[in-house]
Design a protein around this motif. Structure first.
Motif, PDB file in Angstrom:
ATOM      1  N   LEU A 371      41.734  10.427  35.818  1.00 59.65           N
ATOM      2  CA  LEU A 371      42.036  10.352  34.381  1.00 59.65           C
ATOM      3  C   LEU A 371      43.080  11.385  33.977  1.00 59.65           C
ATOM      4  O   LEU A 371      43.868  11.158  33.051  1.00 59.65           O
ATOM      5  N   ALA A 372      43.114  12.523  34.687  1.00 59.38           N
ATOM      6  CA  ALA A 372      44.131  13.538  34.382  1.00 59.38           C
ATOM      7  C   ALA A 372      45.481  13.180  34.982  1.00 59.38           C
ATOM      8  O   ALA A 372      46.529  13.471  34.388  1.00 59.38           O
ATOM      9  N   LEU A 373      45.481  12.508  36.148  1.00 68.96           N
ATOM     10  CA  LEU A 373      46.734  12.261  36.860  1.00 68.96           C
ATOM     11  C   LEU A 373      47.448  10.989  36.416  1.00 68.96           C
ATOM     12  O   LEU A 373      48.686  10.950  36.388  1.00 68.96           O
ATOM     13  N   VAL A 374      46.680   9.946  36.100  1.00 69.94           N
ATOM     14  CA  VAL A 374      47.324   8.687  35.722  1.00 69.94           C
ATOM     15  C   VAL A 374      48.082   8.879  34.423  1.00 69.94           C
ATOM     16  O   VAL A 374      47.584   9.504  33.480  1.00 69.94           O
ATOM     17  N   LYS A 375      49.278   8.344  34.352  1.00 70.81           N
ATOM     18  CA  LYS A 375      50.151   8.551  33.208  1.00 70.81           C
ATOM     19  C   LYS A 375      49.465   8.127  31.905  1.00 70.81           C
ATOM     20  O   LYS A 375      48.912   7.030  31.806  1.00 70.81           O
ATOM     21  N   VAL A 376      49.503   9.029  30.928  1.00 71.57           N
ATOM     22  CA  VAL A 376      48.918   8.737  29.623  1.00 71.57           C
ATOM     23  C   VAL A 376      49.863   7.835  28.846  1.00 71.57           C
ATOM     24  O   VAL A 376      51.031   8.161  28.641  1.00 71.57           O
ATOM     25  N   THR A 392      51.664  12.772  18.377  1.00 70.34           N
ATOM     26  CA  THR A 392      50.355  12.585  17.747  1.00 70.34           C
ATOM     27  C   THR A 392      49.587  11.469  18.435  1.00 70.34           C
ATOM     28  O   THR A 392      48.401  11.613  18.742  1.00 70.34           O
ATOM     29  N   ARG A 393      50.263  10.353  18.704  1.00 73.01           N
ATOM     30  CA  ARG A 393      49.607   9.255  19.415  1.00 73.01           C
ATOM     31  C   ARG A 393      49.302   9.647  20.858  1.00 73.01           C
ATOM     32  O   ARG A 393      48.287   9.267  21.414  1.00 73.01           O
ATOM     33  N   TYR A 394      50.179  10.438  21.446  1.00 69.96           N
ATOM     34  CA  TYR A 394      49.953  10.926  22.804  1.00 69.96           C
ATOM     35  C   TYR A 394      48.719  11.827  22.850  1.00 69.96           C
ATOM     36  O   TYR A 394      47.898  11.745  23.776  1.00 69.96           O
ATOM     37  N   SER A 395      48.583  12.690  21.842  1.00 66.85           N
ATOM     38  CA  SER A 395      47.422  13.571  21.761  1.00 66.85           C
ATOM     39  C   SER A 395      46.135  12.757  21.698  1.00 66.85           C
ATOM     40  O   SER A 395      45.156  13.066  22.382  1.00 66.85           O
ATOM     41  N   ARG A 396      46.148  11.717  20.899  1.00 65.52           N
ATOM     42  CA  ARG A 396      44.961  10.870  20.770  1.00 65.52           C
ATOM     43  C   ARG A 396      44.638  10.197  22.101  1.00 65.52           C
ATOM     44  O   ARG A 396      43.462  10.138  22.516  1.00 65.52           O
ATOM     45  N   ALA A 397      45.663   9.711  22.783  1.00 67.10           N
ATOM     46  CA  ALA A 397      45.443   9.040  24.072  1.00 67.10           C
ATOM     47  C   ALA A 397      44.957  10.021  25.133  1.00 67.10           C
ATOM     48  O   ALA A 397      44.061   9.710  25.927  1.00 67.10           O
ATOM     49  N   ALA A 398      45.546  11.242  25.162  1.00 64.65           N
ATOM     50  CA  ALA A 398      45.128  12.241  26.153  1.00 64.65           C
ATOM     51  C   ALA A 398      43.688  12.676  25.905  1.00 64.65           C
ATOM     52  O   ALA A 398      42.906  12.850  26.849  1.00 64.65           O
ATOM     53  N   MET A 399      43.325  12.822  24.630  1.00 67.89           N
ATOM     54  CA  MET A 399      41.954  13.213  24.315  1.00 67.89           C
ATOM     55  C   MET A 399      40.965  12.101  24.632  1.00 67.89           C
ATOM     56  O   MET A 399      39.825  12.363  25.010  1.00 67.89           O
ATOM     57  N   ARG A 400      41.389  10.859  24.481  1.00 68.30           N
ATOM     58  CA  ARG A 400      40.518   9.753  24.868  1.00 68.30           C
ATOM     59  C   ARG A 400      40.264   9.798  26.369  1.00 68.30           C
ATOM     60  O   ARG A 400      39.151   9.537  26.830  1.00 68.30           O
ATOM     61  N   ARG A 401      41.296  10.136  27.152  1.00 67.47           N
ATOM     62  CA  ARG A 401      41.105  10.306  28.591  1.00 67.47           C
ATOM     63  C   ARG A 401      40.077  11.408  28.863  1.00 67.47           C
ATOM     64  O   ARG A 401      39.216  11.277  29.735  1.00 67.47           O
ATOM     65  N   ALA A 405      36.523  11.330  30.795  1.00 67.04           N
ATOM     66  CA  ALA A 405      36.226  12.242  31.902  1.00 67.04           C
ATOM     67  C   ALA A 405      34.841  12.871  31.728  1.00 67.04           C
ATOM     68  O   ALA A 405      34.039  12.927  32.678  1.00 67.04           O
ATOM     69  N   PHE A 406      34.548  13.342  30.522  1.00 70.75           N
ATOM     70  CA  PHE A 406      33.219  13.890  30.260  1.00 70.75           C
ATOM     71  C   PHE A 406      32.158  12.800  30.406  1.00 70.75           C
ATOM     72  O   PHE A 406      31.051  13.059  30.903  1.00 70.75           O
ATOM     73  N   ALA A 407      32.471  11.589  29.957  1.00 70.71           N
ATOM     74  CA  ALA A 407      31.516  10.484  30.077  1.00 70.71           C
ATOM     75  C   ALA A 407      31.191  10.206  31.543  1.00 70.71           C
ATOM     76  O   ALA A 407      30.027   9.947  31.901  1.00 70.71           O
ATOM     77  N   ALA A 408      32.209  10.256  32.411  1.00 70.42           N
ATOM     78  CA  ALA A 408      31.975  10.023  33.838  1.00 70.42           C
ATOM     79  C   ALA A 408      31.042  11.080  34.412  1.00 70.42           C
ATOM     80  O   ALA A 408      30.113  10.765  35.176  1.00 70.42           O
ATOM     81  N   VAL A 409      31.265  12.335  34.042  1.00 73.09           N
ATOM     82  CA  VAL A 409      30.424  13.425  34.556  1.00 73.09           C
ATOM     83  C   VAL A 409      28.991  13.276  34.059  1.00 73.09           C
ATOM     84  O   VAL A 409      28.030  13.483  34.814  1.00 73.09           O
TER      85      VAL A 409
END
Length: 525
Positions: A371-376, A392-401, A405-409
């Motif tokens: 999730l960190a490596l795949v292009k946002v 701003t849209r990038y921030s929203r997409a990165a935070m969704r990633r 990530a937390f959900a997977a853990v």
């Protein structure tokens, strides 16, 4: 019923939780002088009083849950005037629980034990509380007797300071932990709406969804969990990272790591926010390295000061030593292990259980890295202002990633505590929880984890039938939850797709003028 009456209904529920805690809240019964006062003797030593307190707890929590749902209905427009109502509700719902005995968890007494370890110069990363003389009188759960602490250096310092200031009184030692939990809730109340607004979402709706949620208040204030401060700091850090103050963001996230190291997961996504939407791989890897260097430099300095170095790294697996039936990996691994043992596998059953859990842990780590490596890819501009900036849209997409990530853990762990839901709720809410089935999932999870809290850990003396008290908690809790979802004419429609869809369409129509004033077309999503 108006928003005002919903606020006071929630306050009444919080008062019931306070009163119920007198009978079944947790005390250090071996060392607390309170247990010898007439009020606590009456509330805790007679079956009728204990059952009454249990009923008060259940009804109080369900009242708060219903009040939270009713607020959503009465503040359907989510205009700026809603903010004052929500802040008033937060203050009133929190205040009584600040005076309650710890509810549904003995973690606060484990904090006291770990503080005593620090005072006596023992390493809490290698010693459990059982290293202390008379440790059982402190009131901790047996889980912590041998387990090393999974907490970071700042929390250890707070534990040590609390024990030192209390001068042997467990009740006084609880006060710093309650204040820390309250600070975490305040941080969430400030930065959750700010971060939502940065992402074009309605801040009032998000404040209600996350911070007023009764699961959050019960677990963070009632149960005194340090996840409150951990989560408040990481959300604040993410806000500053998204607002182009990356170093401030890294420092705040690092302070969160120094409470509970699980928020290490946030660091690569802070690096993505620092890099920006147009960054190439060279810039990304450079800023990931800088983010890690700043954060670990701060943690190393703390380790030098407390003399424990990076001991917290070895203790990261402590929460994984237990499992629970509603955690998919926990249930599956132990079911398979039991079957293997039943079929004559002997000790192989335990090995199989461990292997399955290790696979789940490995898969969660791979998911975070992917999730960190795949292009946002920022979401399309549909539903945003024409002048909305890409970052701003990038921030929203990165935070969704980061939320995934937390959900997977969480989902791939053998143990899922009720308050883990709150990590995911905060991260998903500030990136958008849409009306319809996503919001109904939050409703159902809130009901479920409220029930889990009510039926989990109650302090009951050994001569009182624990099965009876727990049966009362389960009966009252389940019947109350079913009443809210199926028979309460005021709120049952929120749990039904057809009725909820009609209400949400009306809410969306009311929201559009507010959205236009705030510069976003769909802020309630």
């Amino acid at each position: 019923m108006t928003a005002r009456s919903a606020v006071w209904q929630g306050f009444a529920g919080s008062v019931m939780l306070l009163l119920g805690s007198l009978g079944v809240g947790w005390m250090a019964t071996g060392s607390s002088p309170l247990i010898r006062t007439w009020l606590f003797i009456l509330a805790r030593t007679t079956p009728a009083a204990v059952i009454t307190c249990t009923v008060l707890l259940c009804v109080g929590a369900l009242l708060m849950l219903r009040a939270w749902l009713r607020l959503r209905q009465h503040l359907e427009g989510w205009d700026p005037s809603s903010h004052r109502v929500l802040v008033k509700a937060l203050a009133l719902w929190t205040a009584p629980m600040m005076a309650a005995l710890p509810l549904f968890s003995r973690d606060s007494y484990a904090y006291i034990g770990q503080g005593r370890l620090m005072q006596q110069g023992l390493d809490p990363y290698t010693n459990g509380i059982s290293a202390l003389s008379n440790y059982y009188n402190l009131g901790p759960d047996a889980l912590w007797t041998e387990a090393p602490t999974p907490y970071g250096p700042i929390w250890l310092w707070l534990e040590q300071a609390a024990v030192g200031l209390a001068n042997g009184s467990p009740e006084l030692a609880l006060i710093p932990f309650r204040l820390a939990s309250l600070l975490g809730v305040v941080l969430l109340a400030v930065y959750v709406p700010r971060l939502a607004a940065r992402h074009g979402l309605n801040p009032e709706r998000t404040l209600w969804l996350v911070v007023l949620n009764p699961v959050l208040l019960i677990n963070f204030i009632g149960s005194v969990h340090n996840d409150s401060l951990m989560l408040g700091l990481v959300v604040a850090g993410i806000y500053y990272a998204s607002a182009k103050h990356p170093v401030v963001g890294i420092v705040l996230v690092t302070l969160s790591i120094a409470i509970k190291p699980i928020t290490l997961i946030a660091l690569p996504f802070v690096g993505l926010l620092w890099a920006g939407s147009q960054a190439g791989w060279l810039r990304k890897f450079g800023l990931w390295a800088a983010t890690l260097a700043i954060s670990m430099g701060i943690m190393a300095a703390m380790g030098v000061v407390n003399g424990l170095g990076f001991g917290w790294l070895a203790a990261l697996n402590t929460p994984g030593a237990v499992w629970i039936w509603y955690a998919p990996v926990g249930l599956f691994s132990h079911t398979v292990g039991f079957v293997v043992t039943l079929l004559g596998g002997g000790a192989a059953g335990g090995v199989v259980t461990g292997v399955i859990q290790a696979v789940g842990q490995g898969a969660s780590i791979l998911a975070v890295v992917a999730l960190a490596l795949v292009k946002v890819r920022p979401p399309r501009a549909d539903g945003w202002r024409a002048d909305a900036v890409d970052d701003t849209r990038y921030s929203r997409a990165a935070m969704r990633r980061m939320a995934w990530a937390f959900a997977a853990v969480v989902l791939l762990a053998p143990m899922i505590q009720p308050w883990y839901m709150l990590w995911l709720l905060a991260f998903f809410a500030v990136t958008g929880v849409k009306d319809g089935w996503p919001l109904r999932v939050v409703y159902f999870l809130s009901v479920f984890f409220t029930l889990i809290a009510l039926t989990d850990q109650l302090s009951v003396f050994q001569w009182i039938p624990v099965v009876l008290v727990r049966g009362v908690a389960i009966g009252v809790g389940v019947l109350g939850a079913l009443w809210i979802m199926l028979w309460d004419r005021k709120v049952r429609g929120l749990f039904r797709p057809s009725v909820a869809a009609r209400d949400e369409e009306r809410d969306a129509a009311a929201e559009r003028p507010v959205a236009a004033r705030r510069g976003a077309v769909n802020p309630g999503a």
